[in-house]
Design an enzyme around this catalytic site. Structure first.
Site, PDB file in Angstrom:
ATOM      1  N   TYR A 143      57.841  50.990  47.415  1.00 58.39           N
ATOM      2  CA  TYR A 143      56.435  50.601  47.271  1.00 58.39           C
ATOM      3  C   TYR A 143      55.664  50.873  48.566  1.00 58.39           C
ATOM      4  O   TYR A 143      54.459  50.989  48.548  1.00 58.39           O
ATOM      5  CB  TYR A 143      56.325  49.093  46.998  1.00 58.39           C
ATOM      6  CG  TYR A 143      56.566  48.650  45.575  1.00 58.39           C
ATOM      7  CD1 TYR A 143      57.174  49.470  44.627  1.00 58.39           C
ATOM      8  CD2 TYR A 143      56.162  47.377  45.167  1.00 58.39           C
ATOM      9  CE1 TYR A 143      57.400  49.023  43.332  1.00 58.39           C
ATOM     10  CE2 TYR A 143      56.375  46.928  43.873  1.00 58.39           C
ATOM     11  CZ  TYR A 143      56.996  47.748  42.959  1.00 58.39           C
ATOM     12  OH  TYR A 143      57.207  47.287  41.686  1.00 58.39           O
ATOM     13  N   GLY A 144      56.392  50.933  49.663  1.00 55.88           N
ATOM     14  CA  GLY A 144      55.760  50.985  50.981  1.00 55.88           C
ATOM     15  C   GLY A 144      54.888  52.194  51.244  1.00 55.88           C
ATOM     16  O   GLY A 144      54.133  52.212  52.207  1.00 55.88           O
ATOM     17  N   CYS A 177      60.519  43.249  56.070  1.00 55.30           N
ATOM     18  CA  CYS A 177      60.800  43.924  54.804  1.00 55.30           C
ATOM     19  C   CYS A 177      62.153  43.388  54.361  1.00 55.30           C
ATOM     20  O   CYS A 177      63.087  43.327  55.171  1.00 55.30           O
ATOM     21  CB  CYS A 177      60.863  45.438  55.008  1.00 55.30           C
ATOM     22  SG  CYS A 177      61.542  46.331  53.591  1.00 55.30           S
ATOM     23  N   THR A 178      62.246  42.987  53.107  1.00 52.34           N
ATOM     24  CA  THR A 178      63.487  42.320  52.688  1.00 52.34           C
ATOM     25  C   THR A 178      64.675  43.281  52.582  1.00 52.34           C
ATOM     26  O   THR A 178      65.809  42.833  52.430  1.00 52.34           O
ATOM     27  CB  THR A 178      63.287  41.580  51.350  1.00 52.34           C
ATOM     28  OG1 THR A 178      62.759  42.494  50.392  1.00 52.34           O
ATOM     29  CG2 THR A 178      62.340  40.402  51.529  1.00 52.34           C
ATOM     30  N   HIS A 179      64.418  44.574  52.694  1.00 55.34           N
ATOM     31  CA  HIS A 179      65.539  45.513  52.763  1.00 55.34           C
ATOM     32  C   HIS A 179      66.223  45.469  54.145  1.00 55.34           C
ATOM     33  O   HIS A 179      67.396  45.793  54.264  1.00 55.34           O
ATOM     34  CB  HIS A 179      65.076  46.952  52.522  1.00 55.34           C
ATOM     35  CG  HIS A 179      64.833  47.312  51.082  1.00 55.34           C
ATOM     36  ND1 HIS A 179      63.802  46.793  50.350  1.00 55.34           N
ATOM     37  CD2 HIS A 179      65.511  48.153  50.252  1.00 55.34           C
ATOM     38  CE1 HIS A 179      63.833  47.311  49.124  1.00 55.34           C
ATOM     39  NE2 HIS A 179      64.864  48.142  49.038  1.00 55.34           N
ATOM     40  N   GLU A 187      67.770  52.647  49.385  1.00 55.28           N
ATOM     41  CA  GLU A 187      67.788  52.792  47.918  1.00 55.28           C
ATOM     42  C   GLU A 187      68.690  53.954  47.501  1.00 55.28           C
ATOM     43  O   GLU A 187      69.288  53.936  46.432  1.00 55.28           O
ATOM     44  CB  GLU A 187      66.364  53.003  47.375  1.00 55.28           C
ATOM     45  CG  GLU A 187      65.485  51.753  47.463  1.00 55.28           C
ATOM     46  CD  GLU A 187      65.873  50.653  46.463  1.00 55.28           C
ATOM     47  OE1 GLU A 187      66.193  50.995  45.313  1.00 55.28           O
ATOM     48  OE2 GLU A 187      65.863  49.471  46.844  1.00 55.28           O
ATOM     49  N   ASP A 194      61.591  42.220  43.448  1.00 55.53           N
ATOM     50  CA  ASP A 194      61.482  43.173  44.573  1.00 55.53           C
ATOM     51  C   ASP A 194      61.301  44.573  44.003  1.00 55.53           C
ATOM     52  O   ASP A 194      61.580  44.828  42.830  1.00 55.53           O
ATOM     53  CB  ASP A 194      62.717  43.137  45.488  1.00 55.53           C
ATOM     54  CG  ASP A 194      62.546  44.047  46.720  1.00 55.53           C
ATOM     55  OD1 ASP A 194      61.433  44.076  47.283  1.00 55.53           O
ATOM     56  OD2 ASP A 194      63.493  44.758  47.093  1.00 55.53           O
ATOM     57  N   SER A 195      60.856  45.482  44.870  1.00 61.27           N
ATOM     58  CA  SER A 195      60.729  46.880  44.455  1.00 61.27           C
ATOM     59  C   SER A 195      62.112  47.482  44.203  1.00 61.27           C
ATOM     60  O   SER A 195      62.225  48.524  43.566  1.00 61.27           O
ATOM     61  CB  SER A 195      60.017  47.678  45.547  1.00 61.27           C
ATOM     62  OG  SER A 195      60.784  47.617  46.733  1.00 61.27           O
ATOM     63  N   CYS A 222      59.469  40.553  48.419  1.00 60.94           N
ATOM     64  CA  CYS A 222      59.043  41.888  48.839  1.00 60.94           C
ATOM     65  C   CYS A 222      57.800  41.690  49.689  1.00 60.94           C
ATOM     66  O   CYS A 222      56.777  41.202  49.200  1.00 60.94           O
ATOM     67  CB  CYS A 222      58.715  42.721  47.598  1.00 60.94           C
ATOM     68  SG  CYS A 222      58.056  44.348  47.961  1.00 60.94           S
ATOM     69  N   ASN A 223      57.887  42.052  50.964  1.00 60.19           N
ATOM     70  CA  ASN A 223      56.735  41.881  51.852  1.00 60.19           C
ATOM     71  C   ASN A 223      55.601  42.804  51.470  1.00 60.19           C
ATOM     72  O   ASN A 223      54.436  42.464  51.648  1.00 60.19           O
ATOM     73  CB  ASN A 223      57.148  42.183  53.298  1.00 60.19           C
ATOM     74  CG  ASN A 223      58.054  41.112  53.837  1.00 60.19           C
ATOM     75  OD1 ASN A 223      57.598  40.128  54.374  1.00 60.19           O
ATOM     76  ND2 ASN A 223      59.350  41.290  53.646  1.00 60.19           N
ATOM     77  N   THR A 224      55.954  43.993  50.977  1.00 66.42           N
ATOM     78  CA  THR A 224      54.916  44.961  50.641  1.00 66.42           C
ATOM     79  C   THR A 224      54.059  44.411  49.507  1.00 66.42           C
ATOM     80  O   THR A 224      52.822  44.436  49.582  1.00 66.42           O
ATOM     81  CB  THR A 224      55.568  46.301  50.257  1.00 66.42           C
ATOM     82  OG1 THR A 224      56.455  46.667  51.310  1.00 66.42           O
ATOM     83  CG2 THR A 224      54.542  47.391  50.052  1.00 66.42           C
TER      84      THR A 224
END
Ligand code: DGL
Length: 270
Positions: A39-40, A194-196, A162, A7-8, A70-72
């Site tokens: 990354y988005g 988004c995995t966040h 983050e 993931d980012s 990470c979807n992005t």
């Protein structure tokens, strides 16, 4: 045997938690590119290059199969990686398809023509890069007809997570949900793309109100990975040691991960 999770930053930990619970005998190596998150807001070339670097690092840990949690990266880089970059003896899989299969009530590998499904009005919450890629709508169109998708680019949410600022993240979620509801007042389903965002699932659910089914990816991805490993055991890599790698400051990243997951996670430098 070891499997990589990329993931980012911290978001992929929501997927890590679910897969580790579902597959307790598999050692997972996690790679968070915290130094370059979010990354988005990056362009597709940038996301491709950063994602390839992270995946190579996971291959070096003996993970022949890497999940882009990470979807992005899944939206902006995965297709290009699979078409031009991933060697035959390795696999890189994304997190989009299991989610869309759940939404469209399909089993894995069901490639029958698109058909009508129960949900007609879907709200998609994702990063600006995922929304502008339209990858979600593209994958959905292969499987379903007549679904109206309203997408909300949730600027700032990943940055706040983050940075460890839960209050700001929650306030931003509420304002993004309000913005979406102005355009689609009664969604039947909401996708946390988004995995966040599962870290804020409660806030999303409260702001959306009852009657909206909230789909988040972690458990769906865990089931789909278990199924994949059973069908393709040759992609259980040679790695043995579970670890958490970060391109950021390991101490700071460990503290934030611990704050969000509410149990201790120790990162080391990637
Ligand atoms: N967790 C990533 C996703 O699922 C984060 C994106 C970001 O770094 O902006 O899209």
């Amino acid at each position: 045997m070891a499997v990589g999770i990329f993931d980012s930053g911290l978001g992929g930990l929501t997927v890590y938690e679910a897969v580790a619970k579902r597959l307790p005998d598999v050692p997972f190596v996690y790679y968070g590119d915290n130094a370059h998150a979010p990354y988005g807001v990056r362009d597709a070339d940038d996301i491709f290059n950063l994602t390839c670097a992270g995946v190579e690092r996971l291959w070096a840990e003996g993970c022949d199969l890497v999940i882009l949690a990470c979807n992005t990266a899944s939206a902006a880089a995965l297709k290009r990686m699979q078409e031009t970059w991933v060697p035959k003896d390795k696999r890189v899989l994304g997190v989009f398809v299991p989610l869309i299969e759940a939404l469209t009530e399909r089993q894995w590998g069901d490639n029958s023509p698109p058909r009508e499904v129960a949900v007609k009005h879907v709200a998609l919450f994702a990063t600006p890069a995922t929304v502008s890629s339209r990858a979600f709508q593209r994958e959905l169109a292969f499987r379903a007809i007549g679904v109206d998708v309203e997408a909300q680019p949730c600027g700032g949410v990943v940055d706040a997570i983050e940075a460890g600022d839960e209050m700001l993240a929650e306030a931003l979620v509420r304002s993004h949900v309000e913005a979406l509801k102005r355009r689609m007042p009664h969604p039947e389903a909401a996708i946390l793309g988004c995995t966040h965002y599962p870290l804020l699932e409660k806030t999303f659910a409260e702001a959306l109100g009852s009657g909206v089914k909230v789909y988040s990816q972690a458990n769906l991805v865990a089931e789909s990975l278990a199924d994949y490993l059973a069908r393709r055991p040759e992609f259980r890599g040679t790695g043995k040691t579970p670890k958490f790698l970060t391109t950021g400051d390991p101490k700071k990243v460990s503290d934030k991960a611990t704050q969000f997951l509410r149990h201790r996670i120790e990162f080391e430098a990637a």
